[in-house]
Structures are given as structure tokens and as C-alpha cells.
Scaffold this motif. Structure first.
Motif, PDB file in Angstrom:
ATOM      1  N   GLU A 113      -5.279  14.144   4.726  1.00 57.24           N
ATOM      2  CA  GLU A 113      -4.552  15.044   5.627  1.00 57.24           C
ATOM      3  C   GLU A 113      -3.299  14.366   6.172  1.00 57.24           C
ATOM      4  O   GLU A 113      -2.232  14.991   6.279  1.00 57.24           O
ATOM      5  CB  GLU A 113      -5.464  15.476   6.775  1.00 57.24           C
ATOM      6  N   ALA A 114      -3.425  13.097   6.516  1.00 60.00           N
ATOM      7  CA  ALA A 114      -2.277  12.361   7.050  1.00 60.00           C
ATOM      8  C   ALA A 114      -1.186  12.195   6.000  1.00 60.00           C
ATOM      9  O   ALA A 114       0.010  12.305   6.304  1.00 60.00           O
ATOM     10  CB  ALA A 114      -2.738  10.997   7.562  1.00 60.00           C
ATOM     11  N   VAL A 115      -1.579  11.936   4.762  1.00 58.32           N
ATOM     12  CA  VAL A 115      -0.597  11.786   3.683  1.00 58.32           C
ATOM     13  C   VAL A 115       0.136  13.106   3.444  1.00 58.32           C
ATOM     14  O   VAL A 115       1.357  13.133   3.241  1.00 58.32           O
ATOM     15  CB  VAL A 115      -1.289  11.295   2.392  1.00 58.32           C
TER      16      VAL A 115
ATOM     17  N   ALA B 121       0.837  -1.201   0.000  1.00 64.68           N
ATOM     18  CA  ALA B 121       0.000   0.000   0.000  1.00 64.68           C
ATOM     19  C   ALA B 121       0.871   1.249   0.000  1.00 64.68           C
ATOM     20  O   ALA B 121       0.584   2.228  -0.704  1.00 64.68           O
ATOM     21  CB  ALA B 121      -0.922  -0.009   1.215  1.00 64.68           C
ATOM     22  N   ALA B 122       1.948   1.225   0.779  1.00 64.86           N
ATOM     23  CA  ALA B 122       2.847   2.377   0.842  1.00 64.86           C
ATOM     24  C   ALA B 122       3.519   2.611  -0.505  1.00 64.86           C
ATOM     25  O   ALA B 122       3.656   3.752  -0.963  1.00 64.86           O
ATOM     26  CB  ALA B 122       3.897   2.163   1.931  1.00 64.86           C
ATOM     27  N   GLN B 123       3.925   1.545  -1.159  1.00 66.92           N
ATOM     28  CA  GLN B 123       4.560   1.681  -2.475  1.00 66.92           C
ATOM     29  C   GLN B 123       3.569   2.187  -3.521  1.00 66.92           C
ATOM     30  O   GLN B 123       3.916   3.012  -4.378  1.00 66.92           O
ATOM     31  CB  GLN B 123       5.151   0.335  -2.894  1.00 66.92           C
ATOM     32  N   ALA B 124       2.339   1.700  -3.443  1.00 69.92           N
ATOM     33  CA  ALA B 124       1.315   2.176  -4.376  1.00 69.92           C
ATOM     34  C   ALA B 124       1.045   3.662  -4.164  1.00 69.92           C
ATOM     35  O   ALA B 124       0.837   4.414  -5.123  1.00 69.92           O
ATOM     36  CB  ALA B 124       0.029   1.371  -4.194  1.00 69.92           C
ATOM     37  N   LEU B 125       1.066   4.093  -2.903  1.00 70.74           N
ATOM     38  CA  LEU B 125       0.872   5.513  -2.607  1.00 70.74           C
ATOM     39  C   LEU B 125       1.986   6.346  -3.229  1.00 70.74           C
ATOM     40  O   LEU B 125       1.729   7.403  -3.825  1.00 70.74           O
ATOM     41  CB  LEU B 125       0.831   5.729  -1.092  1.00 70.74           C
ATOM     42  N   GLU B 126       3.210   5.897  -3.104  1.00 73.54           N
ATOM     43  CA  GLU B 126       4.336   6.626  -3.689  1.00 73.54           C
ATOM     44  C   GLU B 126       4.169   6.767  -5.200  1.00 73.54           C
ATOM     45  O   GLU B 126       4.446   7.828  -5.774  1.00 73.54           O
ATOM     46  CB  GLU B 126       5.646   5.902  -3.368  1.00 73.54           C
ATOM     47  N   GLN B 127       3.707   5.724  -5.844  1.00 73.58           N
ATOM     48  CA  GLN B 127       3.512   5.772  -7.293  1.00 73.58           C
ATOM     49  C   GLN B 127       2.438   6.786  -7.666  1.00 73.58           C
ATOM     50  O   GLN B 127       2.582   7.535  -8.638  1.00 73.58           O
ATOM     51  CB  GLN B 127       3.139   4.387  -7.814  1.00 73.58           C
ATOM     52  N   ARG B 128       1.374   6.831  -6.901  1.00 76.64           N
ATOM     53  CA  ARG B 128       0.277   7.749  -7.217  1.00 76.64           C
ATOM     54  C   ARG B 128       0.647   9.200  -6.940  1.00 76.64           C
ATOM     55  O   ARG B 128       0.172  10.108  -7.624  1.00 76.64           O
ATOM     56  CB  ARG B 128      -0.971   7.350  -6.423  1.00 76.64           C
ATOM     57  N   LEU B 129       1.487   9.399  -5.940  1.00 73.09           N
ATOM     58  CA  LEU B 129       1.931  10.757  -5.625  1.00 73.09           C
ATOM     59  C   LEU B 129       3.066  11.213  -6.530  1.00 73.09           C
ATOM     60  O   LEU B 129       3.297  12.417  -6.677  1.00 73.09           O
ATOM     61  CB  LEU B 129       2.405  10.838  -4.169  1.00 73.09           C
ATOM     62  N   GLY B 130       3.783  10.261  -7.106  1.00 69.01           N
ATOM     63  CA  GLY B 130       4.998  10.618  -7.830  1.00 69.01           C
ATOM     64  C   GLY B 130       6.064  11.113  -6.877  1.00 69.01           C
ATOM     65  O   GLY B 130       6.865  11.992  -7.201  1.00 69.01           O
TER      66      GLY B 130
ATOM     67  N   LYS C 174       8.847   9.742  -3.651  1.00 68.01           N
ATOM     68  CA  LYS C 174       9.502   8.648  -2.937  1.00 68.01           C
ATOM     69  C   LYS C 174       9.839   9.095  -1.516  1.00 68.01           C
ATOM     70  O   LYS C 174      10.596  10.050  -1.315  1.00 68.01           O
ATOM     71  CB  LYS C 174      10.787   8.232  -3.671  1.00 68.01           C
ATOM     72  N   PHE C 175       9.270   8.422  -0.535  1.00 67.26           N
ATOM     73  CA  PHE C 175       9.524   8.770   0.861  1.00 67.26           C
ATOM     74  C   PHE C 175      10.921   8.329   1.284  1.00 67.26           C
ATOM     75  O   PHE C 175      11.368   7.225   0.976  1.00 67.26           O
ATOM     76  CB  PHE C 175       8.491   8.107   1.776  1.00 67.26           C
ATOM     77  N   LYS C 176      11.579   9.212   2.030  1.00 70.66           N
ATOM     78  CA  LYS C 176      12.874   8.858   2.612  1.00 70.66           C
ATOM     79  C   LYS C 176      12.679   8.046   3.889  1.00 70.66           C
ATOM     80  O   LYS C 176      13.508   7.221   4.234  1.00 70.66           O
ATOM     81  CB  LYS C 176      13.670  10.139   2.907  1.00 70.66           C
ATOM     82  N   GLU C 177      11.578   8.319   4.591  1.00 71.86           N
ATOM     83  CA  GLU C 177      11.262   7.634   5.842  1.00 71.86           C
ATOM     84  C   GLU C 177      10.096   6.673   5.600  1.00 71.86           C
ATOM     85  O   GLU C 177       8.943   7.096   5.502  1.00 71.86           O
ATOM     86  CB  GLU C 177      10.892   8.660   6.916  1.00 71.86           C
ATOM     87  N   PRO C 178      10.351   5.366   5.487  1.00 71.43           N
ATOM     88  CA  PRO C 178       9.312   4.399   5.097  1.00 71.43           C
ATOM     89  C   PRO C 178       8.118   4.315   6.043  1.00 71.43           C
ATOM     90  O   PRO C 178       7.021   3.947   5.615  1.00 71.43           O
ATOM     91  CB  PRO C 178      10.070   3.065   5.074  1.00 71.43           C
TER      92      PRO C 178
ATOM     93  N   ASP D 101       8.569  14.534   5.818  1.00 75.22           N
ATOM     94  CA  ASP D 101       9.638  13.879   5.067  1.00 75.22           C
ATOM     95  C   ASP D 101      10.504  14.879   4.309  1.00 75.22           C
ATOM     96  O   ASP D 101      11.717  14.708   4.230  1.00 75.22           O
ATOM     97  CB  ASP D 101       9.019  12.883   4.089  1.00 75.22           C
ATOM     98  N   SER D 102       9.871  15.938   3.755  1.00 71.05           N
ATOM     99  CA  SER D 102      10.629  16.832   2.867  1.00 71.05           C
ATOM    100  C   SER D 102      10.297  18.312   2.984  1.00 71.05           C
ATOM    101  O   SER D 102      10.907  19.127   2.295  1.00 71.05           O
ATOM    102  CB  SER D 102      10.430  16.414   1.405  1.00 71.05           C
ATOM    103  N   GLY D 103       9.312  18.698   3.794  1.00 73.12           N
ATOM    104  CA  GLY D 103       9.031  20.113   3.970  1.00 73.12           C
ATOM    105  C   GLY D 103       7.895  20.638   3.109  1.00 73.12           C
ATOM    106  O   GLY D 103       7.328  19.934   2.270  1.00 73.12           O
TER     107      GLY D 103
END
Length: 239
Positions: free
Chosen positions: A126-128, A4-13, A15-19, A135-137
Motif C-alpha cells: 500500500e505504501a509503495v 533497497a529503493a533502487q531494487a524496488l524501482e527495477q522491480r516496478l519498472g 523511476k521515482f522523481k522524488e528519492p 510521485d506521478s499520479g
């Protein structure tokens, strides 16, 4: 869960540094309860991230409206922001990302359609947002999420009354060139009861226009209308 986390990264475009952050953002409190009941090690849920994300979205949308509409009054900006950050509006953005199918819910919540409720979708969104912020500001939040709000911003602000030429010119000049038009009275003549004013407006080095009328305000409006007409020309629009 990691899927689910990986799918979220793909949809957002993005990549989280903190998994742990995307996983926490997608985890509803009902899922935690089931893990606890089964004796497992519970992951972090998204309630604290939801709290932070609410504030980040308020700032993100508030700043975007403030910059885009320099002539809008405080009450108008507040009303627009309230519409754009409402539960229903955020749930709509969450649906664009199909967050419902990624949320980790307890079986009871899922069986009741929790992945489709506006409250759960808005909270997850909101959480995302908070997860990306931590993660990045804030700059990264703007890059990732502002495009998702553009259609809603245009729809909400389209309901405002017709703008005068000076307001439209200022918004266009700031959006395109990052500068504010400058006005000055260059001529006035005629008797006191029929005074005629000529006002010149300049938009940096891009446009100069003049307007004439029986009041400085009307002359400035006329000058702004002419400047807007010039800015619509292809050779100026492309600068």
C-alpha cells in the motif's frame, strides 16, 4: 537503504522523481525505533503512505471492475473488490515483487519473520502504491500495478454465474471498441396471443445481427448471441 529503493524501482519498472518516497515506503516503524534508540536521524516510516495507498488501491481496483464489468451489480462489484484488496490478496501481490526482502525492519521484527507476515507485506505494498501516486499520479499507478492484479481479477470474477448474451456482448463491445450495443425492434407480426418480434442489434459499424422470438427480450438475446458469433470471426476480431 538506497540499494533497497533502487531494487524496488527495477522491480516496478518505474523511476521515482522524488528519492525519499520509495525509501519511506519500505521503512517499517520498527526500524525507526531502532534508529531513535541509537541516537541517529530517523527516516520517514511508511505508516502515512500506507493510509493513502489503501484509498488509492480501492479506487484503482474499483474503477477497473466498474469499466470491465458494466453489467455487474453494485453488490457484486463490492464483493470482488473486497477480495482483491484484502490483506491476504495485497500480500500476495507484494510477494510477486519480493517486497519482503526489501523492507527495512528493526532487528526484533526481522528476527520474528516480519518480512514474511501478510500484514507487513500488505502495508508495504500500500505504501509503495501511494509513493508512485504522489510521485506521478493515478495514471502511473494503473500502468505500474494493474498488470499485477490481472490474474487475481480473472480468478475472482470467474466465480460469477453464467452471463446472458446481452451482458457478454456489452462487455466485449466496450472492451474492444469502447461502445455500447444498440437494440431496436425492426418487425413484429402475428396475432396477439402469438406475437413474433424481430430485434436488431448493432455494434457501431462492426456488427449488425437480428434475432426473432415471441418476446422482445428473447429476440434481443438471440440477436446478441448472433453478434457474439460474428465478433469471434478473425476478420472482425482484428479490427
Amino acid at each position: 537503504m538506497q540499494g533497497a529503493a533502487q531494487a524496488l524501482e527495477q522491480r516496478l519498472g518505474y523511476k521515482f522523481k522524488e528519492p525519499r518516497l520509495p525509501l519511506a515506503a519500505l521503512t517499517h516503524t520498527s526500524y525507526i525505533n531502532e534508529v531513535l534508540e541509537s541516537g541517529g536521524e530517523p527516516p520517514e516510516d511508511n505508516q502515512r503512505l500506507e493510509f493513502l495507498g489503501d484509498a488509492v488501491i480501492d479506487l484503482l481496483i474499483g474503477e477497473e471492475l466498474f469499466r470491465r464489468f458494466p453489467q455487474a451489480r453494485e453488490g457484486e462489484l463490492t464483493q470482488w473488490r473486497a477480495q482483491l484488496v484484502s490483506t491476504e490478496a495485497l500480500a500476495s501481490v507484494a510477494s510477486q515483487l519480493q517486497l519482503g526482502e526489501l523492507m527495512l525492519l528493526g532487528k526484533g521484527e526481522a528476527n520474528q519473520g516480519g518480512q514474511h507476515t501478510a500484514a507487513n507485506l500488505a502495508a508495504a505494498f500500500e505504501a509503495v502504491v501511494a509513493a508512485v501516486y504522489l510521485d506521478s499520479g493515478l495514471a502511473a499507478v494503473g500502468e505500474v500495478f494493474l498488470p499485477l492484479f490481472q490474474a487475481a481479477i480473472e480468478r475472482v470474477t470467474a466465480a460469477r454465474g453464467p452471463q446472458d448474451a446481452r451482458s457478454r456482448l456489452q462487455e466485449l463491445a466496450q472492451a474492444r471498441f469502447g461502445i455500447t450495443p444498440q437494440y431496436r425492434t425492426v418487425e413484429e407480426h402475428g396475432p396477439d396471443h402469438a406475437r413474433v418480434f424481430t430485434v436488431q442489434v448493432t455494434v457501431g459499424e462492426h456488427v449488425t445481427a437480428e434475432g426473432t422470438a415471441h418476446s422482445k427480450r428473447a429476440a434481443a438475446q438471440n440477436a446478441a448471441e448472433k453478434a457474439l458469433a460474428q465478433l469471434s470471426l478473425p476478420q472482425i476480431a482484428e479490427r
